[in-house]
Design a protein around this motif. Structure first.
Motif, short mmCIF file in Angstrom:
data_model
loop_
_atom_site.label_atom_id
_atom_site.label_comp_id
_atom_site.label_asym_id
_atom_site.label_seq_id
_atom_site.Cartn_x
_atom_site.Cartn_y
_atom_site.Cartn_z
N THR A 49 0.85 -1.19 0.00
CA THR A 49 0.00 0.00 0.00
C THR A 49 0.89 1.24 0.00
OG1 THR A 49 -0.04 0.21 2.41
CG2 THR A 49 -1.69 -1.26 1.41
N PRO A 50 0.32 2.39 -0.34
CA PRO A 50 1.11 3.63 -0.26
C PRO A 50 1.74 3.84 1.11
CG PRO A 50 -0.89 4.03 -1.49
CD PRO A 50 -1.00 2.64 -0.93
N ALA A 51 1.02 3.47 2.15
CA ALA A 51 1.57 3.62 3.51
C ALA A 51 2.77 2.70 3.72
CB ALA A 51 0.49 3.30 4.53
N ASP A 52 2.70 1.47 3.19
CA ASP A 52 3.83 0.55 3.30
C ASP A 52 5.02 1.06 2.52
OD1 ASP A 52 2.69 -1.51 4.95
OD2 ASP A 52 1.51 -2.18 3.22
N ILE A 53 4.77 1.63 1.34
CA ILE A 53 5.85 2.19 0.52
C ILE A 53 6.53 3.33 1.25
CG2 ILE A 53 6.32 3.51 -1.58
CD1 ILE A 53 4.17 1.85 -2.98
N THR A 54 5.72 4.20 1.81
CA THR A 54 6.27 5.35 2.55
C THR A 54 7.11 4.90 3.73
OG1 THR A 54 4.38 6.73 1.92
CG2 THR A 54 5.65 7.44 3.83
N SER A 82 18.28 3.99 3.73
CA SER A 82 19.21 5.08 3.41
C SER A 82 19.09 5.54 1.95
CB SER A 82 20.64 4.63 3.70
OG SER A 82 20.97 3.47 2.95
N ASP A 83 18.73 4.62 1.06
CA ASP A 83 18.60 4.98 -0.36
C ASP A 83 17.14 5.18 -0.77
OD1 ASP A 83 17.94 2.36 0.02
OD2 ASP A 83 19.06 1.58 -1.69
N GLU A 84 16.27 5.32 0.24
CA GLU A 84 14.84 5.55 0.00
C GLU A 84 14.25 4.50 -0.94
OE1 GLU A 84 14.54 9.61 -1.37
OE2 GLU A 84 14.48 10.37 0.69
N CYS A 85 14.52 3.25 -0.63
CA CYS A 85 14.07 2.13 -1.47
C CYS A 85 12.73 1.61 -0.97
CB CYS A 85 15.10 1.01 -1.45
SG CYS A 85 14.67 -0.38 -2.50
N ALA A 86 11.79 1.46 -1.91
CA ALA A 86 10.46 0.96 -1.55
C ALA A 86 10.35 -0.55 -1.68
CB ALA A 86 9.41 1.62 -2.44
N PHE A 87 11.44 -1.18 -2.12
CA PHE A 87 11.42 -2.62 -2.38
C PHE A 87 12.10 -3.41 -1.25
CE2 PHE A 87 11.00 -0.64 -6.48
CZ PHE A 87 10.06 -1.42 -7.13
N ALA A 88 11.44 -4.47 -0.85
CA ALA A 88 12.00 -5.34 0.20
C ALA A 88 12.83 -6.44 -0.46
CB ALA A 88 10.87 -5.94 1.04
N CYS A 89 14.02 -6.11 -0.91
CA CYS A 89 14.88 -7.06 -1.61
C CYS A 89 15.21 -8.24 -0.69
CB CYS A 89 16.17 -6.39 -2.06
SG CYS A 89 15.88 -5.05 -3.24
N TYR A 147 0.31 -1.36 -10.49
CA TYR A 147 1.70 -0.95 -10.27
C TYR A 147 1.67 0.46 -9.70
CZ TYR A 147 6.75 -1.02 -10.99
OH TYR A 147 8.12 -1.02 -10.79
N LEU A 148 1.95 0.57 -8.42
CA LEU A 148 1.85 1.87 -7.76
C LEU A 148 3.04 2.76 -8.11
CD1 LEU A 148 0.73 0.67 -4.20
CD2 LEU A 148 -0.71 1.50 -6.08
N PRO A 149 2.80 4.04 -8.37
CA PRO A 149 3.89 4.97 -8.70
C PRO A 149 4.90 5.07 -7.56
CG PRO A 149 1.75 5.93 -9.21
CD PRO A 149 1.48 4.68 -8.43
N LEU A 150 6.16 5.26 -7.94
CA LEU A 150 7.25 5.42 -6.96
C LEU A 150 7.96 6.74 -7.27
CD1 LEU A 150 8.69 1.77 -7.24
CD2 LEU A 150 7.08 2.63 -5.53
N PRO A 151 7.34 7.83 -6.93
CA PRO A 151 7.87 9.15 -7.35
C PRO A 151 9.26 9.48 -6.82
CG PRO A 151 6.10 9.37 -5.72
CD PRO A 151 6.10 7.94 -6.15
N THR A 152 9.72 8.86 -5.74
CA THR A 152 11.04 9.17 -5.20
C THR A 152 12.13 8.27 -5.81
OG1 THR A 152 10.81 7.61 -3.34
CG2 THR A 152 10.01 9.86 -3.01
N ASN A 153 11.71 7.36 -6.70
CA ASN A 153 12.65 6.39 -7.28
C ASN A 153 13.05 6.84 -8.69
OD1 ASN A 153 13.36 3.84 -8.83
ND2 ASN A 153 13.21 3.03 -6.75
N ASP A 154 14.35 7.13 -8.87
CA ASP A 154 14.83 7.61 -10.17
C ASP A 154 14.64 6.58 -11.27
OD1 ASP A 154 15.57 10.00 -9.02
OD2 ASP A 154 17.64 9.37 -8.64
N TRP A 155 14.87 5.31 -10.93
CA TRP A 155 14.70 4.24 -11.92
C TRP A 155 13.27 4.21 -12.42
CZ3 TRP A 155 11.35 0.15 -10.80
CH2 TRP A 155 11.28 -0.84 -11.79
N TYR A 156 12.30 4.28 -11.50
CA TYR A 156 10.89 4.29 -11.88
C TYR A 156 10.58 5.47 -12.79
CZ TYR A 156 5.95 5.45 -11.64
OH TYR A 156 4.67 5.82 -11.99
N ASN A 157 11.03 6.66 -12.40
CA ASN A 157 10.71 7.86 -13.15
C ASN A 157 11.26 7.83 -14.58
OD1 ASN A 157 9.26 9.21 -11.11
ND2 ASN A 157 11.16 9.88 -10.12
#
Length: 430
Positions: free
Chosen positions: A168-173, A180-187, A369-379
């Motif tokens: 969810t957007p809350a989980d992404i946030t 540290s790199d503002e990553c939304a992905f749980a690698c 696919y939820l937008p990831l506005p803080t992610n340069d790769w996504y943008n």
């Protein structure tokens, strides 16, 4: 005197009345006896109707028997049920003699047909003066039932690293704010069989973050309950579950549960589905979401589609769940600009079309696919074609079998709704 006696006409009426009395009484009696016979016929017809309907009722032993048959033929359990119902309906009724009954209940394709016929003799009363000792009544009742379609479901679940994004957007946030790199992905990092305890996958667990694959796993397990509730027999629906692979070093379909009608077993295994692991960040340039290979592979596993009329000839349904973004080594046929040999694109529907051409139905659940506005790769790489993703996913699906849902809107409900839509749609028989 003799001449006067012969010529006397004064008693004609009485004599004629006496002579006509027998046929008049007989005719009137016959009418009453026929009326009685019609009442008996009504009783017997009602009992025959009830018997024929009961023989092929949805919850009857006959339907259960038919659902387990691999070919056409008579249904002995249904015949026995029909006879019992007929006897129960007629009870201890008097005033007639049952000469014969005949029951036929046959499965032909997906149709069950019951025919109940009867013949009875109703004794007469006044009509006996005409030599009519009984009136025979007969009739038959027919009932048909269309059995439910047998289907094999092959669930193809995208568990590639992109499904490690917050659900969810809350989980992404929460993930962005705690990395540290503002990553939304749980690698999910696992190298040489050893799990990296500092990976974002474990961080997500510590933070209580739900990732998309967790929601899909839970929804898949819950789907088995729905299937068990809707099936008419234990073998009507069979399920198999596959993911895109256990680890990035070996991206081939992982069989979570083989095709079976033991849905309890599938439910247990599906609940344990996890995110594909990678040995390190950016492993193999993150090219783990190869839709073309996954769909082609599932097509090789499914086998020839059937008519759905019997357990021996089930329909084949591919139930595909994904966020719709492909990421694979595909330098020459990529539908979007490539980064070297890396192809990032909304799903290419070529393999979907090939599966449908073989007679398979494809149900697609698109997890937005939820937008990831803080992610340069996504943008740079995903945002330019974001609007195309749902359109391509819908094009992959068979007509009417597409559903889009955000994880925060309830993937479990969406998955159940899509399944119910599949099993309630008409089946083409020719």
């Amino acid at each position: 005197m003799f001449k006067r006696l012969v010529g006397d006409r004064s008693g004609n009426f009485g004599m004629m009345t006496a002579l006509l009395l027998v046929p008049v009484i007989g005719t009137a009696g016959l009418a009453l006896d026929i009326s009685d016979a019609l009442l008996v016929k009504t009783t017997l017809q009602g009992a025959a109707d009830a018997a024929a309907i009961a023989a092929v009722a949805e919850s009857s032993a006959g339907v259960t028997e038919a659902m387990h048959m691999s070919s056409d033929g008579p249904l002995t359990a249904a015949v026995a049920d029909a006879k019992k119902i007929f006897i129960a309906q007629t009870g201890s009724a008097e005033g007639y003699e049952l000469i014969s009954t005949d029951v036929s209940v046959v499965k032909h394709g997906s149709e069950l047909k019951a025919v109940f016929s009867y013949k009875a003799k109703v004794p007469t009363t006044l009509a006996r003066v005409l030599g009519q000792d009984a009136v025979t009544v007969s009739g038959k009742a027919e009932a048909t039932f269309q059995t439910q379609t047998f289907r094999d479901f092959y669930l193809l679940l995208d568990n590639t690293p992109s499904m490690g994004v917050g659900a969810t957007p809350a989980d992404i946030t929460k993930m962005v704010n705690n990395t540290s790199d503002e990553c939304a992905f749980a690698c999910h990092i696992v190298k040489n069989g050893v799990e990296n305890k500092n990976s974002y996958y474990n961080l997500a667990k510590k933070l209580g973050v739900t990732i998309r694959i967790d929601v899909v796993a839970k929804a898949t397990a819950a789907l088995m309950e729905t299937a068990k509730t809707l099936r008419k027999s234990s073998n009507q629906y069979r399920m198999a579950v596959y993911t895109f692979g256990e680890k990035a070093e070996d991206t081939k379909l992982l069989e979570v549960a083989s095709l079976t009608d033991n849905l309890d077993s599938v439910q247990t295994k599906a609940a344990k589905i996890g995110l594909m692991s990678i040995p390190e960040k950016n492993y193999n340039n993150d090219q783990q979401t190869d839709f073309d290979r996954a769909l082609k592979s599932i097509g090789q596993l499914v086998g020839a589609p059937g008519t759905g009329a019997s357990a021996a000839s089930p329909e084949k349904v591919v139930f595909f769940v994904s966020d719709g973004v492909g990421d694979a080594e595909k330098p020459s046929t990529c539908t979007k600009a490539t980064n070297g040999r890396r192809c990032q694109e909304p799903i290419d529907i070529t393999e979907c079309t090939a599966l449908k051409a073989k007679g398979y139905r494809i149900a697609v659940l698109y997890t937005t696919y939820l937008p990831l506005p803080t992610n340069d790769w996504y943008n740079k790489w995903i945002k330019p074609f974001q609007a195309e993703i749902p359109k391509r996913m819908e094009a992959c699906a068979s007509p009417g079998l597409f559903f889009e849902v955000s994880p925060s809107e309830g993937i479990t409900n969406a998955m159940n709704a899509l399944f119910k839509k599949i099993v309630s749609m008409p089946r083409l028989t020719s």
